[in-house]
Design a protein around this motif. Structure first.
Motif, PDB file in Angstrom:
ATOM      1  N   ALA A 301       0.851  -1.187   0.000  1.00 46.85           N
ATOM      2  CA  ALA A 301       0.000   0.000   0.000  1.00 46.85           C
ATOM      3  C   ALA A 301       0.888   1.239   0.000  1.00 46.85           C
ATOM      4  O   ALA A 301       2.103   1.147   0.209  1.00 46.85           O
ATOM      5  CB  ALA A 301      -0.928  -0.001   1.219  1.00 46.85           C
ATOM      6  N   VAL A 302       0.279   2.385  -0.222  1.00 50.94           N
ATOM      7  CA  VAL A 302       0.992   3.654  -0.162  1.00 50.94           C
ATOM      8  C   VAL A 302      -0.037   4.752   0.073  1.00 50.94           C
ATOM      9  O   VAL A 302      -1.163   4.678  -0.432  1.00 50.94           O
ATOM     10  CB  VAL A 302       1.793   3.919  -1.466  1.00 50.94           C
ATOM     11  CG1 VAL A 302       0.870   4.016  -2.683  1.00 50.94           C
ATOM     12  CG2 VAL A 302       2.656   5.158  -1.344  1.00 50.94           C
ATOM     13  N   LEU A 303       0.304   5.740   0.872  1.00 50.32           N
ATOM     14  CA  LEU A 303      -0.609   6.858   1.088  1.00 50.32           C
ATOM     15  C   LEU A 303      -0.868   7.563  -0.237  1.00 50.32           C
ATOM     16  O   LEU A 303       0.053   7.756  -1.043  1.00 50.32           O
ATOM     17  CB  LEU A 303      -0.034   7.836   2.108  1.00 50.32           C
ATOM     18  CG  LEU A 303      -0.016   7.366   3.575  1.00 50.32           C
ATOM     19  CD1 LEU A 303       0.692   8.393   4.442  1.00 50.32           C
ATOM     20  CD2 LEU A 303      -1.444   7.136   4.080  1.00 50.32           C
ATOM     21  N   ALA A 304      -2.108   7.949  -0.456  1.00 46.81           N
ATOM     22  CA  ALA A 304      -2.477   8.586  -1.726  1.00 46.81           C
ATOM     23  C   ALA A 304      -1.660   9.852  -1.963  1.00 46.81           C
ATOM     24  O   ALA A 304      -1.223  10.117  -3.085  1.00 46.81           O
ATOM     25  CB  ALA A 304      -3.972   8.901  -1.728  1.00 46.81           C
ATOM     26  N   GLU A 305      -1.437  10.621  -0.921  1.00 47.19           N
ATOM     27  CA  GLU A 305      -0.667  11.857  -1.056  1.00 47.19           C
ATOM     28  C   GLU A 305       0.754  11.575  -1.530  1.00 47.19           C
ATOM     29  O   GLU A 305       1.292  12.279  -2.396  1.00 47.19           O
ATOM     30  CB  GLU A 305      -0.638  12.595   0.283  1.00 47.19           C
ATOM     31  CG  GLU A 305       0.113  13.915   0.252  1.00 47.19           C
ATOM     32  CD  GLU A 305       0.110  14.603   1.601  1.00 47.19           C
ATOM     33  OE1 GLU A 305       0.798  15.635   1.732  1.00 47.19           O
ATOM     34  OE2 GLU A 305      -0.576  14.122   2.532  1.00 47.19           O
ATOM     35  N   ASP A 306       1.361  10.515  -0.996  1.00 48.81           N
ATOM     36  CA  ASP A 306       2.729  10.173  -1.379  1.00 48.81           C
ATOM     37  C   ASP A 306       2.796   9.694  -2.829  1.00 48.81           C
ATOM     38  O   ASP A 306       3.721  10.042  -3.570  1.00 48.81           O
ATOM     39  CB  ASP A 306       3.277   9.091  -0.449  1.00 48.81           C
ATOM     40  CG  ASP A 306       3.476   9.590   0.981  1.00 48.81           C
ATOM     41  OD1 ASP A 306       3.487  10.822   1.182  1.00 48.81           O
ATOM     42  OD2 ASP A 306       3.604   8.745   1.882  1.00 48.81           O
ATOM     43  N   LEU A 307       1.816   8.881  -3.252  1.00 50.39           N
ATOM     44  CA  LEU A 307       1.833   8.385  -4.623  1.00 50.39           C
ATOM     45  C   LEU A 307       1.574   9.514  -5.615  1.00 50.39           C
ATOM     46  O   LEU A 307       2.212   9.592  -6.669  1.00 50.39           O
ATOM     47  CB  LEU A 307       0.804   7.273  -4.798  1.00 50.39           C
ATOM     48  CG  LEU A 307       0.737   6.633  -6.196  1.00 50.39           C
ATOM     49  CD1 LEU A 307       2.112   6.148  -6.649  1.00 50.39           C
ATOM     50  CD2 LEU A 307      -0.262   5.492  -6.225  1.00 50.39           C
ATOM     51  N   ARG A 308       0.650  10.407  -5.284  1.00 51.74           N
ATOM     52  CA  ARG A 308       0.374  11.525  -6.185  1.00 51.74           C
ATOM     53  C   ARG A 308       1.596  12.422  -6.330  1.00 51.74           C
ATOM     54  O   ARG A 308       1.899  12.917  -7.418  1.00 51.74           O
ATOM     55  CB  ARG A 308      -0.824  12.312  -5.673  1.00 51.74           C
ATOM     56  CG  ARG A 308      -2.151  11.577  -5.846  1.00 51.74           C
ATOM     57  CD  ARG A 308      -3.265  12.230  -5.069  1.00 51.74           C
ATOM     58  NE  ARG A 308      -4.505  11.452  -5.178  1.00 51.74           N
ATOM     59  CZ  ARG A 308      -5.460  11.449  -4.265  1.00 51.74           C
ATOM     60  NH1 ARG A 308      -5.314  12.176  -3.153  1.00 51.74           N
ATOM     61  NH2 ARG A 308      -6.551  10.724  -4.427  1.00 51.74           N
ATOM     62  N   GLN A 309       2.297  12.605  -5.231  1.00 50.94           N
ATOM     63  CA  GLN A 309       3.518  13.419  -5.290  1.00 50.94           C
ATOM     64  C   GLN A 309       4.564  12.746  -6.177  1.00 50.94           C
ATOM     65  O   GLN A 309       5.203  13.391  -6.999  1.00 50.94           O
ATOM     66  CB  GLN A 309       4.078  13.636  -3.890  1.00 50.94           C
ATOM     67  CG  GLN A 309       5.342  14.494  -3.867  1.00 50.94           C
ATOM     68  CD  GLN A 309       5.846  14.728  -2.452  1.00 50.94           C
ATOM     69  OE1 GLN A 309       5.148  14.481  -1.479  1.00 50.94           O
ATOM     70  NE2 GLN A 309       7.080  15.198  -2.345  1.00 50.94           N
ATOM     71  N   LEU A 310       4.714  11.425  -6.022  1.00 48.18           N
ATOM     72  CA  LEU A 310       5.670  10.691  -6.843  1.00 48.18           C
ATOM     73  C   LEU A 310       5.310  10.762  -8.324  1.00 48.18           C
ATOM     74  O   LEU A 310       6.160  11.010  -9.174  1.00 48.18           O
ATOM     75  CB  LEU A 310       5.721   9.229  -6.381  1.00 48.18           C
ATOM     76  CG  LEU A 310       6.600   8.283  -7.214  1.00 48.18           C
ATOM     77  CD1 LEU A 310       8.051   8.725  -7.196  1.00 48.18           C
ATOM     78  CD2 LEU A 310       6.476   6.850  -6.681  1.00 48.18           C
ATOM     79  N   LEU A 311       4.027  10.556  -8.624  1.00 51.10           N
ATOM     80  CA  LEU A 311       3.592  10.610 -10.012  1.00 51.10           C
ATOM     81  C   LEU A 311       3.775  12.005 -10.592  1.00 51.10           C
ATOM     82  O   LEU A 311       4.123  12.175 -11.762  1.00 51.10           O
ATOM     83  CB  LEU A 311       2.116  10.190 -10.123  1.00 51.10           C
ATOM     84  CG  LEU A 311       1.831   8.710  -9.813  1.00 51.10           C
ATOM     85  CD1 LEU A 311       0.334   8.454  -9.783  1.00 51.10           C
ATOM     86  CD2 LEU A 311       2.498   7.804 -10.828  1.00 51.10           C
ATOM     87  N   GLY A 312       3.569  13.027  -9.740  1.00 46.57           N
ATOM     88  CA  GLY A 312       3.788  14.396 -10.186  1.00 46.57           C
ATOM     89  C   GLY A 312       5.237  14.674 -10.484  1.00 46.57           C
ATOM     90  O   GLY A 312       5.568  15.364 -11.470  1.00 46.57           O
ATOM     91  N   GLU A 313       6.131  14.133  -9.674  1.00 48.32           N
ATOM     92  CA  GLU A 313       7.573  14.327  -9.888  1.00 48.32           C
ATOM     93  C   GLU A 313       8.033  13.660 -11.179  1.00 48.32           C
ATOM     94  O   GLU A 313       8.985  14.122 -11.824  1.00 48.32           O
ATOM     95  CB  GLU A 313       8.357  13.768  -8.695  1.00 48.32           C
ATOM     96  CG  GLU A 313       8.148  14.543  -7.401  1.00 48.32           C
ATOM     97  CD  GLU A 313       8.796  13.857  -6.211  1.00 48.32           C
ATOM     98  OE1 GLU A 313       9.254  12.709  -6.379  1.00 48.32           O
ATOM     99  OE2 GLU A 313       8.820  14.451  -5.118  1.00 48.32           O
ATOM    100  N   LEU A 314       7.371  12.539 -11.544  1.00 42.55           N
ATOM    101  CA  LEU A 314       7.786  11.802 -12.736  1.00 42.55           C
ATOM    102  C   LEU A 314       7.144  12.326 -14.010  1.00 42.55           C
ATOM    103  O   LEU A 314       7.529  11.929 -15.105  1.00 42.55           O
ATOM    104  CB  LEU A 314       7.424  10.321 -12.572  1.00 42.55           C
ATOM    105  CG  LEU A 314       8.162   9.578 -11.451  1.00 42.55           C
ATOM    106  CD1 LEU A 314       7.632   8.163 -11.315  1.00 42.55           C
ATOM    107  CD2 LEU A 314       9.666   9.571 -11.683  1.00 42.55           C
ATOM    108  N   SER A 315       6.132  13.195 -13.855  1.00 46.67           N
ATOM    109  CA  SER A 315       5.465  13.731 -15.042  1.00 46.67           C
ATOM    110  C   SER A 315       6.370  14.723 -15.752  1.00 46.67           C
ATOM    111  O   SER A 315       7.111  15.470 -15.097  1.00 46.67           O
ATOM    112  CB  SER A 315       4.159  14.436 -14.647  1.00 46.67           C
ATOM    113  OG  SER A 315       3.265  13.509 -14.068  1.00 46.67           O
ATOM    114  N   PRO A 316       6.341  14.752 -17.086  1.00 41.13           N
ATOM    115  CA  PRO A 316       7.181  15.717 -17.821  1.00 41.13           C
ATOM    116  C   PRO A 316       6.746  17.138 -17.499  1.00 41.13           C
ATOM    117  O   PRO A 316       5.567  17.442 -17.418  1.00 41.13           O
ATOM    118  CB  PRO A 316       6.930  15.360 -19.287  1.00 41.13           C
ATOM    119  CG  PRO A 316       5.624  14.611 -19.281  1.00 41.13           C
ATOM    120  CD  PRO A 316       5.558  13.902 -17.978  1.00 41.13           C
ATOM    121  N   SER A 317       7.710  18.023 -17.298  1.00 41.69           N
ATOM    122  CA  SER A 317       7.410  19.407 -16.960  1.00 41.69           C
ATOM    123  C   SER A 317       7.031  20.189 -18.196  1.00 41.69           C
ATOM    124  O   SER A 317       7.333  19.816 -19.310  1.00 41.69           O
ATOM    125  CB  SER A 317       8.615  20.046 -16.272  1.00 41.69           C
ATOM    126  OG  SER A 317       9.758  19.944 -17.083  1.00 41.69           O
TER     127      SER A 317
END
Length: 317
Positions: A301-317
């Protein structure tokens, strides 16, 4: 000998509607009369479908497209009017289903929204923040990638340290709590707490089982199934939780991050070795961190906030 999951008339109708077929076309696909399909659907839970037709239904679902699978899961686990025990209580919305793939291990994870759920045998209200949980337990195939990437010791039941093809989609077993925790760290996740696990299994309404409150052993792999081993994690489509999570009853016990006492952690789910009476998600079980057996695995499992932050960091700027 392989056994098949018991279908009811309600699930037959759900599959036909998921495939968007008429009774006549669906009957032709199964090789039965349209009168027989109508009879199944009309009698719902009371019908007893012959094993040969059960097998045909299993095949029809297994060969369906991902879109059909998604519609079938929604009909049998999210619409309270479809199956007994899955009723929506007045004024209470059913959970939405939302899935993403974790960027580290690529596994599908289901969102469990923030909110109160009814916990334990006493149905005590507990609030949890939003989190994601693996849709399926960690499989032998998943664990094989972890072993290859880290050099971690493989499970003892893999011949010469290699995962047999026949169980690649079964839950990995013969893993200690330390093994499970090591995988979670590698995957950028964590083991779920017992409360997170229970909410993902029961939903917010306090249902006894993932599919509702009706005792239906055929919706999971327990001792009563007579299979005598683990099964593929995708097998029990009609037994998914309100969030679309599989194998929350039976197949393999699952480690959690919740201490029960020094050196011991809680386990959830029950297993293929367990009687159906022991697989309720609210039930308590625990084991030593060093315990490993042929019926014990895990999911992450993973906290939703942590996963969203990770996915945001990996998204192209």
């Amino acid at each position: 000998m392989a056994t098949v999951e018991r279908w009811t008339g309600l699930e037959v109708r759900a599959l036909r509607e998921a495939q968007r077929m008429s009774i006549e076309a669906f009957a032709a696909k199964l090789g039965v009369s349209d009168r027989m399909v109508s009879k199944w659907e009309a009698r719902g839970e009371t019908i007893k479908i012959r094993p040969v037709n059960q097998a045909a239904l299993d095949t029809a679902l297994a060969s369906s497209s991902p879109e059909v699978h998604a519609r079938f899961v929604k009909l049998t686990s999210s619409l309270g009017s479809v199956l007994p025990g899955q009723r929506a209580e007045e004024g209470s919305a059913l959970p939405r289903q939302h899935q993403v793939r974790h960027p580290h291990d690529g596994k599908k994870m289901a969102l469990v929204d923030a909110g109160v759920y009814l916990s334990g045998a006493g149905n005590n209200p507990v609030w949890l923040p939003a989190f994601y949980i693996d849709v399926y337990p960690v499989t032998n195939s998943d664990y094989e990638r972890f072993v290859a990437a880290t050099g971690h010791a493989p499970p003892q039941h893999w011949p010469k340290g290699r995962c047999p093809e026949s169980i690649r989609d079964h839950p990995v077993v013969f893993v200690t709590w330390h093994d499970a925790a090591a995988y979670a760290v590698w995957a950028g996740k964590e083991l779920p707490s017992s409360q997170q696990w229970e909410k993902a299994a029961r939903g917010p309404r306090g249902d006894i089982y993932p599919w509702g409150s009706q005792q239906t052993p055929a919706k999971c792999n327990t001792r009563e199934s007579g299979i005598g081993s683990t099964t593929p994690v995708t097998r029990y489509h009609s037994g998914v939780s309100p969030y679309g999570v599989y194998d929350m009853c039976g197949n393999a016990w699952e480690w959690t991050s919740t201490h029960s006492e020094p050196g011991r952690y809680e386990l959830k789910a029950g297993a293929w070795t367990s009687p159906f009476s022991r697989v309720t998600p609210a039930a308590f079980n625990d084991a030593s961190t060093e315990m490993l057996d042929d019926d014990t695995g895990f999911r992450c499992a993973v906290l939703a906030e942590d996963l969203r932050q990770l996915l945001g960091e990996l998204s192209p700027s």
